[in-house]
Design an enzyme around this catalytic site. Structure first.
Site, PDB file in Angstrom:
ATOM      1  N   GLU A 134       3.337   0.199   0.019  1.00  0.00           N
ATOM      2  CA  GLU A 134       4.055  -1.066   0.237  1.00  0.00           C
ATOM      3  C   GLU A 134       3.768  -1.688   1.610  1.00  0.00           C
ATOM      4  OE1 GLU A 134       4.986  -1.530  -2.508  1.00  0.00           O
ATOM      5  OE2 GLU A 134       6.124   0.061  -3.408  1.00  0.00           O
ATOM      6  N   GLY A 135       2.527  -1.578   2.041  1.00  0.00           N
ATOM      7  CA  GLY A 135       2.169  -2.037   3.382  1.00  0.00           C
ATOM      8  C   GLY A 135       2.384  -0.914   4.370  1.00  0.00           C
TER       9      GLY A 135
END
Length: 548
Positions: free
Chosen positions: A390-391
Protein backbone atom coordinates in the site's frame (compact mmCIF):
# COMPACT_ATOMS: atom_id res chain seq x y z
CA UNK A 1 -13.52 17.97 12.96
CA UNK A 2 -11.84 18.14 9.53
CA UNK A 3 -8.78 16.09 8.69
CA UNK A 4 -5.67 16.72 10.79
CA UNK A 5 -7.21 19.42 12.99
CA UNK A 6 -5.94 17.51 16.02
CA UNK A 7 -2.50 18.91 15.18
CA UNK A 8 -3.65 22.52 15.44
CA UNK A 9 -6.20 22.47 18.25
CA UNK A 10 -7.02 20.92 21.60
CA UNK A 11 -8.84 17.59 21.41
CA UNK A 12 -12.04 16.97 23.35
CA UNK A 13 -11.93 13.41 24.69
CA UNK A 14 -15.70 13.07 24.27
CA UNK A 15 -15.27 13.49 20.50
CA UNK A 16 -12.79 10.62 20.14
CA UNK A 17 -14.17 7.15 19.39
CA UNK A 18 -12.38 4.34 21.24
CA UNK A 19 -12.73 0.53 21.35
CA UNK A 20 -14.38 0.82 24.76
CA UNK A 21 -17.38 2.35 22.96
CA UNK A 22 -18.07 -0.64 20.70
CA UNK A 23 -21.74 -1.54 20.54
CA UNK A 24 -23.05 -5.05 21.25
CA UNK A 25 -23.58 -5.54 17.51
CA UNK A 26 -19.99 -4.54 16.74
CA UNK A 27 -18.69 -6.88 19.45
CA UNK A 28 -20.78 -9.70 17.95
CA UNK A 29 -19.30 -9.02 14.51
CA UNK A 30 -15.81 -9.16 16.03
CA UNK A 31 -16.55 -12.51 17.69
CA UNK A 32 -18.01 -13.92 14.46
CA UNK A 33 -14.89 -12.98 12.52
CA UNK A 34 -12.55 -14.24 15.27
CA UNK A 35 -14.41 -17.56 15.50
CA UNK A 36 -14.14 -17.96 11.73
CA UNK A 37 -10.38 -17.45 11.89
CA UNK A 38 -9.92 -19.84 14.83
CA UNK A 39 -12.16 -22.61 13.53
CA UNK A 40 -11.77 -22.42 9.75
CA UNK A 41 -8.73 -20.35 8.72
CA UNK A 42 -6.12 -21.47 11.26
CA UNK A 43 -6.68 -25.21 10.55
CA UNK A 44 -6.23 -24.48 6.82
CA UNK A 45 -2.94 -22.55 7.10
CA UNK A 46 -0.73 -25.50 6.14
CA UNK A 47 -2.99 -26.23 3.16
CA UNK A 48 -2.75 -22.60 2.06
CA UNK A 49 1.04 -22.63 2.43
CA UNK A 50 1.11 -25.62 0.06
CA UNK A 51 -0.55 -23.23 -2.41
CA UNK A 52 -3.74 -25.22 -2.76
CA UNK A 53 -5.73 -22.23 -3.92
CA UNK A 54 -9.02 -24.09 -3.98
CA UNK A 55 -8.84 -23.79 -0.18
CA UNK A 56 -8.35 -20.00 -0.42
CA UNK A 57 -11.35 -19.70 -2.72
CA UNK A 58 -13.44 -21.86 -0.41
CA UNK A 59 -12.54 -19.65 2.54
CA UNK A 60 -13.46 -16.55 0.56
CA UNK A 61 -16.81 -18.10 -0.23
CA UNK A 62 -17.28 -18.89 3.44
CA UNK A 63 -16.50 -15.25 4.24
CA UNK A 64 -19.26 -14.32 1.82
CA UNK A 65 -21.71 -16.61 3.59
CA UNK A 66 -20.83 -14.95 6.91
CA UNK A 67 -21.30 -11.45 5.37
CA UNK A 68 -17.66 -10.59 6.11
CA UNK A 69 -16.87 -9.60 2.51
CA UNK A 70 -19.76 -7.17 2.35
CA UNK A 71 -19.16 -5.14 5.49
CA UNK A 72 -18.28 -2.03 3.46
CA UNK A 73 -20.84 -2.61 0.69
CA UNK A 74 -24.51 -1.55 0.51
CA UNK A 75 -27.35 -4.04 0.74
CA UNK A 76 -28.42 -3.46 -2.87
CA UNK A 77 -25.35 -5.41 -4.01
CA UNK A 78 -25.57 -8.10 -1.36
CA UNK A 79 -23.52 -6.35 1.31
CA UNK A 80 -24.53 -5.44 4.83
CA UNK A 81 -23.61 -1.76 4.68
CA UNK A 82 -22.14 -1.44 8.16
CA UNK A 83 -20.05 1.43 9.51
CA UNK A 84 -16.28 1.66 9.26
CA UNK A 85 -15.84 0.75 12.93
CA UNK A 86 -17.45 -2.61 12.13
CA UNK A 87 -15.11 -2.98 9.16
CA UNK A 88 -12.17 -2.34 11.49
CA UNK A 89 -13.19 -5.05 13.96
CA UNK A 90 -13.44 -7.54 11.08
CA UNK A 91 -9.99 -6.60 9.76
CA UNK A 92 -8.51 -6.82 13.26
CA UNK A 93 -9.93 -10.31 13.66
CA UNK A 94 -8.44 -11.41 10.32
CA UNK A 95 -5.03 -9.86 11.08
CA UNK A 96 -3.53 -12.82 13.00
CA UNK A 97 -4.05 -15.08 9.94
CA UNK A 98 -1.74 -12.97 7.81
CA UNK A 99 -1.72 -15.00 4.59
CA UNK A 100 -5.48 -15.24 4.41
CA UNK A 101 -5.77 -11.65 5.63
CA UNK A 102 -3.87 -10.64 2.48
CA UNK A 103 -6.29 -12.68 0.36
CA UNK A 104 -9.26 -11.16 2.18
CA UNK A 105 -7.86 -7.62 1.92
CA UNK A 106 -7.27 -7.91 -1.81
CA UNK A 107 -10.87 -9.04 -2.26
CA UNK A 108 -12.57 -6.48 -0.02
CA UNK A 109 -10.32 -3.41 -0.19
CA UNK A 110 -8.69 -3.66 -3.61
CA UNK A 111 -11.29 -5.36 -5.82
CA UNK A 112 -14.71 -4.55 -4.33
CA UNK A 113 -14.01 -0.95 -3.24
CA UNK A 114 -12.82 0.50 -6.59
CA UNK A 115 -15.83 -0.94 -8.41
CA UNK A 116 -18.15 0.26 -5.65
CA UNK A 117 -16.72 3.79 -5.67
CA UNK A 118 -15.95 4.30 -9.35
CA UNK A 119 -17.94 1.71 -11.27
CA UNK A 120 -20.97 2.39 -13.44
CA UNK A 121 -24.33 0.97 -12.28
CA UNK A 122 -23.91 -1.80 -14.84
CA UNK A 123 -20.39 -2.67 -13.61
CA UNK A 124 -21.57 -2.76 -10.03
CA UNK A 125 -24.50 -5.03 -10.87
CA UNK A 126 -22.30 -7.35 -12.89
CA UNK A 127 -19.39 -7.81 -10.50
CA UNK A 128 -20.18 -6.73 -6.94
CA UNK A 129 -22.78 -9.33 -5.91
CA UNK A 130 -20.51 -12.20 -6.96
CA UNK A 131 -17.45 -10.65 -5.31
CA UNK A 132 -19.38 -9.99 -2.10
CA UNK A 133 -20.70 -13.57 -2.02
CA UNK A 134 -17.20 -14.89 -2.66
CA UNK A 135 -18.29 -16.65 -5.84
CA UNK A 136 -15.48 -14.98 -7.77
CA UNK A 137 -12.12 -13.70 -6.54
CA UNK A 138 -10.65 -10.30 -7.28
CA UNK A 139 -7.20 -8.71 -7.48
CA UNK A 140 -5.62 -5.30 -7.99
CA UNK A 141 -2.93 -4.74 -10.60
CA UNK A 142 -1.11 -1.44 -10.18
CA UNK A 143 2.61 -2.14 -9.63
CA UNK A 144 5.15 -2.92 -12.34
CA UNK A 145 8.76 -4.02 -12.04
CA UNK A 146 10.04 -0.56 -12.94
CA UNK A 147 7.38 1.54 -11.22
CA UNK A 148 6.73 0.21 -7.73
CA UNK A 149 6.44 3.45 -5.78
CA UNK A 150 6.03 5.62 -8.88
CA UNK A 151 2.61 4.24 -9.78
CA UNK A 152 1.97 6.88 -12.43
CA UNK A 153 5.15 5.81 -14.21
CA UNK A 154 3.46 2.59 -15.37
CA UNK A 155 4.37 1.37 -18.84
CA UNK A 156 1.28 -0.79 -19.47
CA UNK A 157 -0.62 0.62 -22.45
CA UNK A 158 -4.24 0.69 -23.53
CA UNK A 159 -5.22 1.38 -27.12
CA UNK A 160 -8.80 2.02 -28.19
CA UNK A 161 -10.03 -0.07 -31.11
CA UNK A 162 -12.41 0.93 -33.87
CA UNK A 163 -15.30 -0.90 -32.19
CA UNK A 164 -14.72 0.97 -28.91
CA UNK A 165 -13.00 -1.91 -27.11
CA UNK A 166 -9.51 -1.70 -25.63
CA UNK A 167 -6.31 -3.63 -26.17
CA UNK A 168 -4.06 -3.75 -23.10
CA UNK A 169 -0.39 -4.69 -23.18
CA UNK A 170 2.11 -4.90 -20.35
CA UNK A 171 3.10 -6.86 -17.27
CA UNK A 172 1.97 -6.17 -13.73
CA UNK A 173 3.92 -7.46 -10.76
CA UNK A 174 3.26 -8.70 -7.20
CA UNK A 175 -0.45 -9.30 -7.70
CA UNK A 176 -2.05 -10.65 -4.52
CA UNK A 177 -4.61 -13.36 -5.43
CA UNK A 178 -2.98 -13.44 -8.87
CA UNK A 179 -2.92 -17.23 -9.11
CA UNK A 180 -6.68 -17.68 -8.80
CA UNK A 181 -8.39 -14.29 -9.25
CA UNK A 182 -11.24 -14.15 -11.72
CA UNK A 183 -11.13 -10.39 -12.26
CA UNK A 184 -8.41 -7.77 -11.99
CA UNK A 185 -8.58 -4.00 -11.51
CA UNK A 186 -5.80 -3.03 -13.94
CA UNK A 187 -4.11 0.32 -14.50
CA UNK A 188 -2.71 1.28 -17.90
CA UNK A 189 -2.06 4.43 -19.92
CA UNK A 190 -4.34 5.11 -22.83
CA UNK A 191 -2.07 5.74 -25.83
CA UNK A 192 0.84 5.82 -23.40
CA UNK A 193 -0.27 9.00 -21.61
CA UNK A 194 -3.71 8.96 -19.94
CA UNK A 195 -3.42 6.85 -16.77
CA UNK A 196 -6.69 4.90 -16.49
CA UNK A 197 -8.29 1.91 -14.78
CA UNK A 198 -9.99 -1.13 -16.30
CA UNK A 199 -11.87 -4.21 -15.10
CA UNK A 200 -10.18 -7.18 -16.73
CA UNK A 201 -11.53 -10.73 -16.56
CA UNK A 202 -9.18 -13.70 -16.54
CA UNK A 203 -11.16 -15.19 -19.42
CA UNK A 204 -10.52 -12.27 -21.76
CA UNK A 205 -8.28 -13.04 -24.73
CA UNK A 206 -4.62 -12.20 -24.05
CA UNK A 207 -4.83 -12.39 -20.24
CA UNK A 208 -2.61 -14.78 -18.28
CA UNK A 209 -0.70 -14.98 -15.01
CA UNK A 210 2.89 -16.04 -14.36
CA UNK A 211 4.45 -18.34 -11.79
CA UNK A 212 4.04 -17.88 -8.07
CA UNK A 213 6.65 -15.64 -6.48
CA UNK A 214 8.93 -17.27 -3.89
CA UNK A 215 8.35 -14.82 -1.06
CA UNK A 216 9.96 -14.36 2.36
CA UNK A 217 6.57 -14.62 4.03
CA UNK A 218 2.85 -14.86 3.32
CA UNK A 219 3.43 -18.30 1.82
CA UNK A 220 -0.28 -18.97 2.10
CA UNK A 221 -1.27 -16.13 -0.24
CA UNK A 222 -0.93 -16.15 -4.00
CA UNK A 223 1.40 -13.59 -5.61
CA UNK A 224 2.04 -13.69 -9.35
CA UNK A 225 2.66 -11.41 -12.32
CA UNK A 226 -0.29 -10.50 -14.54
CA UNK A 227 0.58 -10.67 -18.23
CA UNK A 228 -1.41 -8.69 -20.79
CA UNK A 229 -0.64 -9.56 -24.42
CA UNK A 230 -2.98 -7.44 -26.53
CA UNK A 231 -5.67 -8.34 -24.02
CA UNK A 232 -9.11 -7.56 -25.42
CA UNK A 233 -11.20 -5.57 -22.92
CA UNK A 234 -14.77 -4.44 -23.75
CA UNK A 235 -15.43 -0.72 -23.99
CA UNK A 236 -17.78 -0.86 -21.00
CA UNK A 237 -14.99 -2.18 -18.74
CA UNK A 238 -13.20 1.15 -18.44
CA UNK A 239 -13.39 1.93 -14.69
CA UNK A 240 -13.99 5.60 -13.98
CA UNK A 241 -13.05 8.34 -16.43
CA UNK A 242 -10.25 8.09 -19.01
CA UNK A 243 -7.10 9.71 -17.65
CA UNK A 244 -8.47 9.70 -14.07
CA UNK A 245 -6.99 6.39 -12.99
CA UNK A 246 -4.89 8.18 -10.36
CA UNK A 247 -8.09 9.02 -8.49
CA UNK A 248 -9.05 5.35 -8.41
CA UNK A 249 -5.57 4.20 -7.44
CA UNK A 250 -4.82 6.70 -4.69
CA UNK A 251 -8.21 6.58 -2.98
CA UNK A 252 -8.20 2.79 -2.97
CA UNK A 253 -4.69 2.86 -1.50
CA UNK A 254 -5.86 5.25 1.23
CA UNK A 255 -8.56 2.79 2.18
CA UNK A 256 -6.12 -0.11 2.01
CA UNK A 257 -3.70 1.70 4.34
CA UNK A 258 -6.44 2.25 6.89
CA UNK A 259 -7.49 -1.42 6.77
CA UNK A 260 -3.89 -2.65 6.85
CA UNK A 261 -3.38 -0.85 10.16
CA UNK A 262 -6.38 -2.73 11.55
CA UNK A 263 -4.89 -6.06 10.50
CA UNK A 264 -1.57 -5.07 12.10
CA UNK A 265 -3.37 -4.20 15.33
CA UNK A 266 -5.11 -7.57 15.42
CA UNK A 267 -1.89 -9.45 14.69
CA UNK A 268 -0.07 -7.57 17.46
CA UNK A 269 -2.71 -8.47 20.03
CA UNK A 270 -2.41 -12.14 19.08
CA UNK A 271 1.36 -11.96 19.50
CA UNK A 272 1.07 -10.32 22.93
CA UNK A 273 -1.22 -13.16 23.98
CA UNK A 274 1.38 -15.71 22.79
CA UNK A 275 4.24 -13.89 24.47
CA UNK A 276 2.45 -13.47 27.81
CA UNK A 277 1.39 -17.11 27.99
CA UNK A 278 4.82 -18.37 26.97
CA UNK A 279 6.60 -16.09 29.43
CA UNK A 280 4.38 -17.34 32.24
CA UNK A 281 4.99 -21.00 31.38
CA UNK A 282 8.70 -20.87 30.52
CA UNK A 283 10.95 -21.21 33.56
CA UNK A 284 14.60 -20.27 33.88
CA UNK A 285 16.67 -20.02 37.06
CA UNK A 286 13.76 -21.61 38.99
CA UNK A 287 11.33 -18.83 38.06
CA UNK A 288 8.96 -18.04 35.18
CA UNK A 289 10.64 -15.63 32.79
CA UNK A 290 7.57 -13.40 33.12
CA UNK A 291 8.91 -12.46 36.56
CA UNK A 292 12.12 -10.98 35.11
CA UNK A 293 12.28 -7.23 34.63
CA UNK A 294 13.78 -7.46 31.14
CA UNK A 295 10.90 -9.63 29.91
CA UNK A 296 8.29 -7.55 31.71
CA UNK A 297 9.57 -4.42 30.00
CA UNK A 298 9.21 -6.12 26.62
CA UNK A 299 5.60 -7.08 27.38
CA UNK A 300 4.86 -3.53 28.50
CA UNK A 301 6.45 -1.93 25.43
CA UNK A 302 4.59 -4.32 23.11
CA UNK A 303 1.32 -3.44 24.83
CA UNK A 304 1.90 0.32 24.87
CA UNK A 305 2.81 0.48 21.19
CA UNK A 306 -0.26 -1.59 20.29
CA UNK A 307 -2.43 0.66 22.45
CA UNK A 308 -1.17 3.72 20.56
CA UNK A 309 -2.01 2.27 17.14
CA UNK A 310 -5.36 0.92 18.34
CA UNK A 311 -6.26 4.36 19.72
CA UNK A 312 -5.35 6.07 16.43
CA UNK A 313 -7.19 3.41 14.44
CA UNK A 314 -10.54 3.58 16.22
CA UNK A 315 -10.37 7.34 16.42
CA UNK A 316 -9.95 7.51 12.64
CA UNK A 317 -12.75 5.01 12.07
CA UNK A 318 -15.02 7.19 14.20
CA UNK A 319 -14.02 10.30 12.26
CA UNK A 320 -14.70 8.58 8.94
CA UNK A 321 -18.10 7.34 10.12
CA UNK A 322 -18.99 10.84 11.27
CA UNK A 323 -17.98 12.29 7.90
CA UNK A 324 -19.96 9.63 6.02
CA UNK A 325 -22.98 10.41 8.18
CA UNK A 326 -22.79 13.99 6.97
CA UNK A 327 -24.12 12.88 3.61
CA UNK A 328 -23.38 14.52 0.29
CA UNK A 329 -22.22 12.89 -2.97
CA UNK A 330 -20.00 9.83 -2.61
CA UNK A 331 -19.75 10.21 1.20
CA UNK A 332 -17.39 7.26 1.79
CA UNK A 333 -14.99 8.41 -0.91
CA UNK A 334 -15.10 11.97 0.35
CA UNK A 335 -14.46 10.85 3.92
CA UNK A 336 -11.40 8.80 2.94
CA UNK A 337 -10.03 11.74 0.98
CA UNK A 338 -10.53 13.95 4.06
CA UNK A 339 -8.61 11.54 6.28
CA UNK A 340 -5.85 10.55 3.87
CA UNK A 341 -3.19 11.91 6.26
CA UNK A 342 -4.51 9.73 9.08
CA UNK A 343 -4.55 6.70 6.76
CA UNK A 344 -0.89 7.19 5.88
CA UNK A 345 0.09 7.74 9.52
CA UNK A 346 -1.77 4.58 10.50
CA UNK A 347 -0.14 2.52 7.79
CA UNK A 348 3.35 3.53 8.92
CA UNK A 349 2.60 3.30 12.64
CA UNK A 350 0.75 -0.02 12.37
CA UNK A 351 3.31 -1.81 10.23
CA UNK A 352 6.31 -0.61 12.28
CA UNK A 353 4.57 -1.35 15.56
CA UNK A 354 3.81 -4.88 14.41
CA UNK A 355 7.40 -5.52 13.35
CA UNK A 356 8.56 -4.37 16.79
CA UNK A 357 6.00 -6.52 18.61
CA UNK A 358 6.78 -9.63 16.57
CA UNK A 359 10.51 -9.16 16.96
CA UNK A 360 10.08 -9.00 20.73
CA UNK A 361 7.77 -12.03 20.56
CA UNK A 362 10.60 -14.00 18.94
CA UNK A 363 13.01 -12.77 21.60
CA UNK A 364 10.71 -13.81 24.45
CA UNK A 365 10.34 -17.25 22.90
CA UNK A 366 14.13 -17.54 22.52
CA UNK A 367 15.31 -20.41 20.34
CA UNK A 368 11.77 -21.75 20.11
CA UNK A 369 10.72 -18.55 18.38
CA UNK A 370 13.18 -19.21 15.57
CA UNK A 371 11.77 -22.58 14.49
CA UNK A 372 8.69 -23.36 12.46
CA UNK A 373 7.08 -25.44 15.21
CA UNK A 374 6.06 -22.19 16.93
CA UNK A 375 3.77 -19.49 15.53
CA UNK A 376 6.14 -16.52 16.20
CA UNK A 377 8.43 -17.59 13.35
CA UNK A 378 5.62 -17.46 10.78
CA UNK A 379 4.20 -14.22 12.13
CA UNK A 380 7.64 -12.59 11.91
CA UNK A 381 8.14 -13.57 8.25
CA UNK A 382 4.62 -12.62 7.29
CA UNK A 383 4.75 -9.11 8.75
CA UNK A 384 7.76 -7.72 6.92
CA UNK A 385 5.91 -6.93 3.70
CA UNK A 386 3.48 -4.62 5.50
CA UNK A 387 6.07 -1.85 5.36
CA UNK A 388 6.03 -2.24 1.55
CA UNK A 389 2.33 -2.90 0.91
CA UNK A 390 0.00 0.00 0.00
CA UNK A 391 2.88 2.36 -0.72
CA UNK A 392 6.17 1.96 1.11
CA UNK A 393 6.52 3.54 4.53
CA UNK A 394 9.01 5.99 3.05
CA UNK A 395 6.48 7.14 0.45
CA UNK A 396 3.80 7.51 3.11
CA UNK A 397 6.16 9.48 5.35
CA UNK A 398 6.84 11.90 2.51
CA UNK A 399 3.13 12.22 1.72
CA UNK A 400 2.11 13.32 5.22
CA UNK A 401 3.87 16.72 5.48
CA UNK A 402 3.16 17.41 1.81
CA UNK A 403 -0.58 16.91 2.32
CA UNK A 404 -0.57 18.88 5.56
CA UNK A 405 1.17 21.89 4.02
CA UNK A 406 -1.21 21.90 1.07
CA UNK A 407 -4.22 21.86 3.39
CA UNK A 408 -3.13 24.33 6.01
CA UNK A 409 0.20 25.81 5.04
CA UNK A 410 -0.42 29.20 6.64
CA UNK A 411 -1.39 27.59 9.93
CA UNK A 412 2.08 26.11 10.27
CA UNK A 413 3.71 29.54 10.20
CA UNK A 414 2.48 30.20 13.75
CA UNK A 415 5.39 28.27 15.14
CA UNK A 416 5.73 30.06 18.46
CA UNK A 417 2.13 30.26 19.68
CA UNK A 418 1.48 30.40 23.40
CA UNK A 419 0.53 27.20 25.17
CA UNK A 420 -2.72 28.74 26.37
CA UNK A 421 -4.56 28.13 29.62
CA UNK A 422 -3.24 25.89 32.36
CA UNK A 423 -3.74 22.16 31.79
CA UNK A 424 -2.88 18.85 33.47
CA UNK A 425 0.80 17.90 33.02
CA UNK A 426 0.11 15.33 30.30
CA UNK A 427 -1.99 17.79 28.31
CA UNK A 428 0.69 20.44 28.76
CA UNK A 429 3.35 18.09 27.39
CA UNK A 430 1.06 17.23 24.50
CA UNK A 431 0.68 20.91 23.67
CA UNK A 432 4.45 21.22 23.53
CA UNK A 433 4.67 18.20 21.25
CA UNK A 434 2.11 19.70 18.88
CA UNK A 435 3.94 23.06 18.91
CA UNK A 436 7.19 21.30 18.01
CA UNK A 437 5.63 19.51 15.02
CA UNK A 438 3.93 22.71 13.82
CA UNK A 439 7.20 24.63 14.20
CA UNK A 440 9.21 22.14 12.14
CA UNK A 441 6.58 22.06 9.38
CA UNK A 442 6.29 25.83 9.26
CA UNK A 443 10.00 26.55 9.31
CA UNK A 444 10.69 23.87 6.72
CA UNK A 445 8.14 25.47 4.39
CA UNK A 446 9.65 28.93 4.99
CA UNK A 447 13.25 27.77 4.63
CA UNK A 448 12.97 25.63 1.51
CA UNK A 449 9.85 26.94 -0.23
CA UNK A 450 9.17 25.19 -3.52
CA UNK A 451 12.30 23.05 -3.05
CA UNK A 452 11.02 21.38 0.12
CA UNK A 453 10.13 18.21 -1.80
CA UNK A 454 13.87 17.67 -2.36
CA UNK A 455 14.55 17.72 1.40
CA UNK A 456 13.32 14.21 2.07
CA UNK A 457 15.22 13.84 5.33
CA UNK A 458 13.46 16.90 6.76
CA UNK A 459 10.08 15.66 5.51
CA UNK A 460 10.64 12.28 7.16
CA UNK A 461 11.52 13.89 10.49
CA UNK A 462 8.45 16.11 10.29
CA UNK A 463 6.27 13.12 9.45
CA UNK A 464 7.55 11.16 12.44
CA UNK A 465 6.82 14.13 14.70
CA UNK A 466 3.27 14.34 13.35
CA UNK A 467 2.78 10.60 13.82
CA UNK A 468 3.87 10.90 17.45
CA UNK A 469 1.43 13.77 17.94
CA UNK A 470 -1.47 11.76 16.52
CA UNK A 471 -0.59 8.72 18.63
CA UNK A 472 -0.15 10.73 21.84
CA UNK A 473 -3.23 12.86 21.27
CA UNK A 474 -5.38 9.79 20.54
CA UNK A 475 -4.02 7.87 23.54
CA UNK A 476 -4.57 10.77 25.95
CA UNK A 477 -8.13 11.35 24.77
CA UNK A 478 -8.88 7.63 25.02
CA UNK A 479 -7.36 7.36 28.50
CA UNK A 480 -9.34 10.34 29.73
CA UNK A 481 -12.51 8.69 28.49
CA UNK A 482 -11.65 5.32 30.03
CA UNK A 483 -10.48 6.76 33.37
CA UNK A 484 -8.77 3.58 34.57
CA UNK A 485 -5.16 3.23 35.77
CA UNK A 486 -4.02 0.96 32.94
CA UNK A 487 -5.12 3.46 30.31
CA UNK A 488 -3.54 6.34 32.19
CA UNK A 489 -0.19 4.53 32.41
CA UNK A 490 -0.23 3.66 28.70
CA UNK A 491 -1.05 7.23 27.67
CA UNK A 492 1.63 8.68 29.96
CA UNK A 493 4.30 6.35 28.54
CA UNK A 494 3.28 7.22 24.98
CA UNK A 495 3.42 10.99 25.59
CA UNK A 496 6.72 10.97 27.48
CA UNK A 497 8.53 8.72 25.02
CA UNK A 498 7.18 10.81 22.11
CA UNK A 499 8.61 13.92 23.76
CA UNK A 500 12.00 12.24 24.21
CA UNK A 501 12.07 11.35 20.50
CA UNK A 502 10.98 14.88 19.61
CA UNK A 503 14.06 16.35 21.30
CA UNK A 504 16.29 14.53 18.82
CA UNK A 505 14.06 15.05 15.77
CA UNK A 506 13.54 18.77 16.27
CA UNK A 507 17.21 19.48 16.96
CA UNK A 508 18.20 17.48 13.88
CA UNK A 509 15.68 19.27 11.66
CA UNK A 510 16.51 22.76 12.93
CA UNK A 511 20.23 22.16 12.60
CA UNK A 512 19.70 21.15 8.97
CA UNK A 513 17.84 24.41 8.43
CA UNK A 514 20.61 26.43 10.11
CA UNK A 515 18.39 27.44 13.02
CA UNK A 516 18.64 27.26 16.80
CA UNK A 517 16.83 24.96 19.18
CA UNK A 518 13.52 26.30 20.53
CA UNK A 519 12.09 22.95 21.57
CA UNK A 520 9.07 23.02 23.87
CA UNK A 521 7.94 19.47 24.76
CA UNK A 522 9.66 18.98 28.10
CA UNK A 523 7.26 16.93 30.25
CA UNK A 524 7.41 16.80 34.01
CA UNK A 525 9.41 13.86 35.43
CA UNK A 526 7.48 10.60 35.25
CA UNK A 527 8.49 7.13 36.46
CA UNK A 528 8.34 5.19 33.20
CA UNK A 529 9.78 2.04 34.76
CA UNK A 530 7.07 1.87 37.42
CA UNK A 531 4.33 2.48 34.84
CA UNK A 532 5.66 -0.26 32.59
CA UNK A 533 5.88 -2.65 35.54
CA UNK A 534 2.21 -2.04 36.29
CA UNK A 535 1.29 -2.63 32.66
CA UNK A 536 3.38 -5.81 32.52
CA UNK A 537 1.77 -7.12 35.73
CA UNK A 538 -1.64 -6.74 34.12
CA UNK A 539 -0.53 -8.37 30.85
CA UNK A 540 0.89 -11.40 32.67
CA UNK A 541 -2.17 -11.69 34.90
CA UNK A 542 -4.53 -11.57 31.93
CA UNK A 543 -2.31 -13.63 29.65
CA UNK A 544 -2.59 -11.20 26.77
CA UNK A 545 -3.49 -7.70 25.61
CA UNK A 546 -5.13 -5.93 28.53
CA UNK A 547 -7.25 -3.38 26.70
CA UNK A 548 -9.38 -5.83 24.71
Amino acid sequence: MTGSQWLLSETNAADVFAPERLTEEQQLIARTAADFVAKEVDPALETLERKEWSAAKALLKRCGELDLLGVDSPEEYGGVGLDKVSAVVVSEALGPAASFAATFGAQTNLAIVPILWFGTPEQRERYLPRLIRGEIAGAYALSESGSGSDALGARARAVRQADGSWRLSGEKMWITNGGFADIFVVFAKIDGTAFSAFIVERGFSGVSTGKEEHKMGLHGSSTTPLILQDAVVPAENLLGEPGKGHRVAFNVLNFGRFKLAAMCSGAAKAAIHEAARYASARRQFDAPIASFGAIRQKLADMTVQTYAVESMLYRTAGLIDRAIGGGGPDPALRALETYAVEASLLKVAGSEMLDFVLDENIQIHGGNGFVRDYAPERRYRDSRVNRIFEGTNEINRLLVPTMLLKRAGKEFRRADEEDGAAAPPLRQALRGLKAAAVMVLGRAAQTFGDKLAQEQEILMLASDLVRDVFAADSAVARAEGAATPGHADAAAVIVHEACFRAHVSVRTALAAMGQGDTLKPVPEPFDLIAAKRRIADSVVAKGGYIFA
